[in-house]
Design an enzyme around this catalytic site. Structure first.
Site, PDB file in Angstrom:
ATOM      1  N   CYS A 157       0.889  -1.143   0.085  1.00  0.00           N
ATOM      2  CA  CYS A 157       0.078  -0.123   0.086  1.00  0.00           C
ATOM      3  C   CYS A 157       0.848   1.213  -0.024  1.00  0.00           C
ATOM      4  O   CYS A 157       1.482   1.680   1.007  1.00  0.00           O
ATOM      5  CB  CYS A 157      -0.868  -0.049   1.142  1.00  0.00           C
ATOM      6  SG  CYS A 157      -2.084   1.573   1.488  1.00  0.00           S
TER       7      CYS A 157
ATOM      8  N   CYS B 283      -0.383   4.306   2.159  1.00  0.00           N
ATOM      9  CA  CYS B 283      -0.213   3.911   3.538  1.00  0.00           C
ATOM     10  C   CYS B 283       1.359   4.209   3.829  1.00  0.00           C
ATOM     11  O   CYS B 283       1.476   4.742   5.043  1.00  0.00           O
ATOM     12  CB  CYS B 283      -0.714   2.636   3.784  1.00  0.00           C
ATOM     13  SG  CYS B 283      -2.374   1.856   3.224  1.00  0.00           S
ATOM     14  N   ASP B 284       2.144   3.661   3.060  1.00  0.00           N
ATOM     15  CA  ASP B 284       3.725   3.541   3.569  1.00  0.00           C
ATOM     16  C   ASP B 284       4.562   4.308   2.875  1.00  0.00           C
ATOM     17  O   ASP B 284       5.689   4.300   3.286  1.00  0.00           O
ATOM     18  CB  ASP B 284       4.136   1.955   3.493  1.00  0.00           C
ATOM     19  CG  ASP B 284       3.195   1.338   4.586  1.00  0.00           C
ATOM     20  OD1 ASP B 284       2.928   1.860   5.635  1.00  0.00           O
ATOM     21  OD2 ASP B 284       2.872  -0.035   4.271  1.00  0.00           O
TER      22      ASP B 284
HETATM   23  C1  LIG Z   1       0.657  -3.861   4.511  1.00  0.00           C
HETATM   24  C2  LIG Z   1      -0.683  -2.819   4.572  1.00  0.00           C
HETATM   25  C3  LIG Z   1      -0.326  -1.437   5.457  1.00  0.00           C
HETATM   26  C4  LIG Z   1      -1.582  -0.707   5.404  1.00  0.00           C
HETATM   27  N1  LIG Z   1      -1.420   0.363   6.123  1.00  0.00           N
HETATM   28  C5  LIG Z   1      -2.279   1.265   6.103  1.00  0.00           C
HETATM   29  C6  LIG Z   1      -2.133   2.517   6.678  1.00  0.00           C
HETATM   30  O1  LIG Z   1      -1.132   2.682   7.473  1.00  0.00           O
HETATM   31  N2  LIG Z   1      -3.393   3.255   6.870  1.00  0.00           N
HETATM   32  C7  LIG Z   1      -4.393   3.048   6.444  1.00  0.00           C
HETATM   33  O2  LIG Z   1      -5.437   3.743   6.657  1.00  0.00           O
HETATM   34  N3  LIG Z   1      -4.658   1.848   5.705  1.00  0.00           N
HETATM   35  C8  LIG Z   1      -3.696   0.815   5.378  1.00  0.00           C
HETATM   36  N4  LIG Z   1      -3.737  -0.418   5.294  1.00  0.00           N
HETATM   37  C9  LIG Z   1      -5.218  -0.492   4.506  1.00  0.00           C
HETATM   38  C10 LIG Z   1      -5.991  -0.885   5.554  1.00  0.00           C
HETATM   39  O3  LIG Z   1      -5.447  -2.057   6.181  1.00  0.00           O
HETATM   40  C11 LIG Z   1      -7.409  -1.331   5.040  1.00  0.00           C
HETATM   41  O4  LIG Z   1      -7.878  -0.487   4.132  1.00  0.00           O
HETATM   42  C12 LIG Z   1      -8.283  -2.062   6.088  1.00  0.00           C
HETATM   43  O5  LIG Z   1      -7.603  -2.741   6.826  1.00  0.00           O
HETATM   44  C13 LIG Z   1      -9.837  -2.359   5.509  1.00  0.00           C
HETATM   45  O6  LIG Z   1     -10.544  -2.667   6.521  1.00  0.00           O
HETATM   46  P1  LIG Z   1     -11.533  -3.478   6.566  1.00  0.00           P
HETATM   47  O7  LIG Z   1     -12.336  -3.667   7.914  1.00  0.00           O
HETATM   48  O8  LIG Z   1     -12.522  -3.510   5.417  1.00  0.00           O
HETATM   49  O9  LIG Z   1     -11.091  -5.063   6.223  1.00  0.00           O
HETATM   50  P2  LIG Z   1      -9.726  -6.186   6.612  1.00  0.00           P
HETATM   51  O10 LIG Z   1      -8.856  -5.097   7.578  1.00  0.00           O
HETATM   52  O11 LIG Z   1      -9.127  -6.524   5.374  1.00  0.00           O
HETATM   53  O12 LIG Z   1     -10.495  -7.043   7.509  1.00  0.00           O
HETATM   54  C14 LIG Z   1     -11.269  -8.107   7.141  1.00  0.00           C
HETATM   55  C15 LIG Z   1     -11.972  -8.745   8.169  1.00  0.00           C
HETATM   56  O13 LIG Z   1     -12.679  -9.955   7.677  1.00  0.00           O
HETATM   57  C16 LIG Z   1     -12.409 -11.139   8.257  1.00  0.00           C
HETATM   58  N5  LIG Z   1     -12.990 -12.222   7.454  1.00  0.00           N
HETATM   59  C17 LIG Z   1     -12.764 -12.445   6.291  1.00  0.00           C
HETATM   60  N6  LIG Z   1     -13.439 -13.581   5.728  1.00  0.00           N
HETATM   61  C18 LIG Z   1     -14.034 -13.987   6.734  1.00  0.00           C
HETATM   62  C19 LIG Z   1     -15.088 -14.826   7.165  1.00  0.00           C
HETATM   63  N7  LIG Z   1     -15.446 -15.868   6.114  1.00  0.00           N
HETATM   64  N8  LIG Z   1     -15.819 -15.063   8.302  1.00  0.00           N
HETATM   65  C20 LIG Z   1     -15.461 -14.204   8.975  1.00  0.00           C
HETATM   66  N9  LIG Z   1     -14.550 -13.229   8.964  1.00  0.00           N
HETATM   67  C21 LIG Z   1     -14.011 -12.892   7.870  1.00  0.00           C
HETATM   68  C22 LIG Z   1     -10.895 -11.097   8.510  1.00  0.00           C
HETATM   69  O14 LIG Z   1     -10.767 -12.296   9.487  1.00  0.00           O
HETATM   70  C23 LIG Z   1     -10.523  -9.660   8.774  1.00  0.00           C
HETATM   71  O15 LIG Z   1     -10.831  -9.540  10.396  1.00  0.00           O
HETATM   72  C24 LIG Z   1      -2.713  -0.966   4.878  1.00  0.00           C
HETATM   73  C25 LIG Z   1      -2.991  -2.405   4.261  1.00  0.00           C
HETATM   74  C26 LIG Z   1      -1.902  -3.175   4.188  1.00  0.00           C
HETATM   75  C27 LIG Z   1      -1.991  -4.576   3.602  1.00  0.00           C
END
Ligand SMILES: Cc1cc2nc3c(=O)[nH]c(=O)nc-3n(C[C@H](O)[C@H](O)[C@H](O)COP(=O)(O)OP(=O)(O)OC[C@H]3O[C@@H](n4cnc5c(N)ncnc54)[C@H](O)[C@@H]3O)c2cc1C
Length: 321
Positions: free
Chosen positions: A136, A139-140
């Site tokens: 990302c 992000c980084d």
């Molecule tokens: C390396 C990296 C660094 C990042 N750094 C930043 C940053 O510095 N700042 C920033 O704003 N964003 C950052 N991001 C982006 C950010 O992490 C995401 O935008 C954010 O986490 C999305 O949130 P979400 O809740 O939609 O999903 P996610 O964080 O993807 O969480 C999904 C959840 O769904 C659950 N899940 C999936 N399938 C199932 C299932 N079948 N049953 C039950 N649960 C399930 C998983 O276990 C997980 O808990 C980064 C991403 C990455 C990969």
């Protein structure tokens, strides 16, 4: 096997799911949140987070997610550690089955299962995740001011990430397996016009090289995909931009999705194609993909679920609107 029922069933424990849980719990809806295989979501695989508002200093991704979970539990969310393996959205209450065999039903459902960044799949890439390897740039990228970075990929997102990084890093090398990019021409033109960007064609990252203690990544071992020749490229950071997969396999054939599998929501809302089912975070957002936008749509989804329950009651079956 246990059965769990709640007015608001939340799938996913990233920023979207946790924020939905905080709002639903504070509305007295006693939500149940099923955490999935990655408790805390994508932020648990990164280190410094500097762009989530509220913290003057960088915070660690796993710590931030522990706090979100604790906050959600503190206001009345029940967190359960299970992964949903099947779901029936044909009638209310919606019923999901966990990997454990437990059954979860919800008068409303908030899907916050996120998306997974695609990785190259080499061991050293995993070793340096958060220590110079990222998926990302938004992000980084900031951590690589005036440093040299590489981006892997050949599509629109790789080109966008490379352009973004060119404004921060001193030098950006785009590494692509083939001799031409899939990205749109307009993006390519913009990229090639930047003085601090170069492209390594017909090349693949074979190994990420670095130190166990900071600085972390120091170079990449590159293999020419045509000749097999190996070379080393000194870099401070590596950005993998080969796409994301939304975690929506469970919902195929039940909810409307776009051609990449992201859940469709009505513009300006988190409503999916089934009344009472809401989608928040990266599972419905392929543009912004940030913790703060995921949290924002998580908030919206809980407020919309609350309104839905007020209008449609708790367990009566509703006809499609
Ligand atoms: C390396 C990296 C660094 C990042 N750094 C930043 C940053 O510095 N700042 C920033 O704003 N964003 C950052 N991001 C982006 C950010 O992490 C995401 O935008 C954010 O986490 C999305 O949130 P979400 O809740 O939609 O999903 P996610 O964080 O993807 O969480 C999904 C959840 O769904 C659950 N899940 C999936 N399938 C199932 C299932 N079948 N049953 C039950 N649960 C399930 C998983 O276990 C997980 O808990 C980064 C991403 C990455 C990969």
């Amino acid at each position: 096997m246990a059965s769990h029922h709640s007015k608001v069933l939340i799938l996913g424990s990233g920023p979207a799911g946790c924020t939905a849980a905080i709002y639903a719990a504070r509305a007295n809806l006693s939500p149940i949140l099923v955490a999935g295989l990655q408790p805390g979501g994508q932020l648990t695989i990164t280190t410094d987070v500097e762009n989530f508002p509220g913290f003057a200093e960088a915070v660690q991704g796993p710590w931030l997610m522990e706090q979100m979970q604790a906050q959600a539990e503190h206001v009345g969310t029940q967190f359960l550690h299970d992964t949903i393996v099947s779901i029936d959205l044909s009638k209310r209450p919606f019923v999901a089955i966990g990997d454990s065999g437990d059954t979860y039903s919800g008068d409303t459902l908030i899907i916050a299962t996120g998306a997974s960044a695609r990785w190259l799949g080499i061991d050293s890439e995993q070793k340096f995740q958060g220590f110079g390897v990222s998926a990302c740039a938004t992000c980084d990228g900031f951590f690589f001011r005036k440093k040299e970075v590489a981006v892997v990929g050949g599509g629109n997102s790789a080109v966008e990430e490379a352009i973004y990084l060119a404004g921060i890093a001193s030098k950006v090398t785009l590494i692509h397996r083939r001799d031409s990019l899939r990205a749109e021409k307009i993006g390519q033109d913009r990229l090639f016009s930047l003085p601090n960007v170069s492209v390594l064609w017909d090349s693949a990252v074979e190994e990420v090289l670095g130190t166990d203690t900071p600085p972390g990544v120091t170079a990449l071992r590159i293999k020419n995909t045509k000749t097999g020749t190996l070379s080393e490229l000194p870099v401070d950071g590596l950005f993998i931009a080969i796409g994301h997969d939304p975690n929506t396999g469970l919902f195929k054939g039940q909810l409307e999705m776009d051609d990449e599998g992201y859940l469709n929501t009505k513009p300006g809302t988190t409503q999916t194609s089934i009344p009472g089912v809401f989608a928040a975070g990266d599972v419905q957002d392929k543009i912004f993909r940030q913790a703060v936008t995921a949290a924002g749509t998580g908030c919206m989804s809980a407020l919309e679920a609350e309104r839905f329950l007020t209008h449609h009651g708790q367990t009566a079956t509703v006809a499609a609107e």
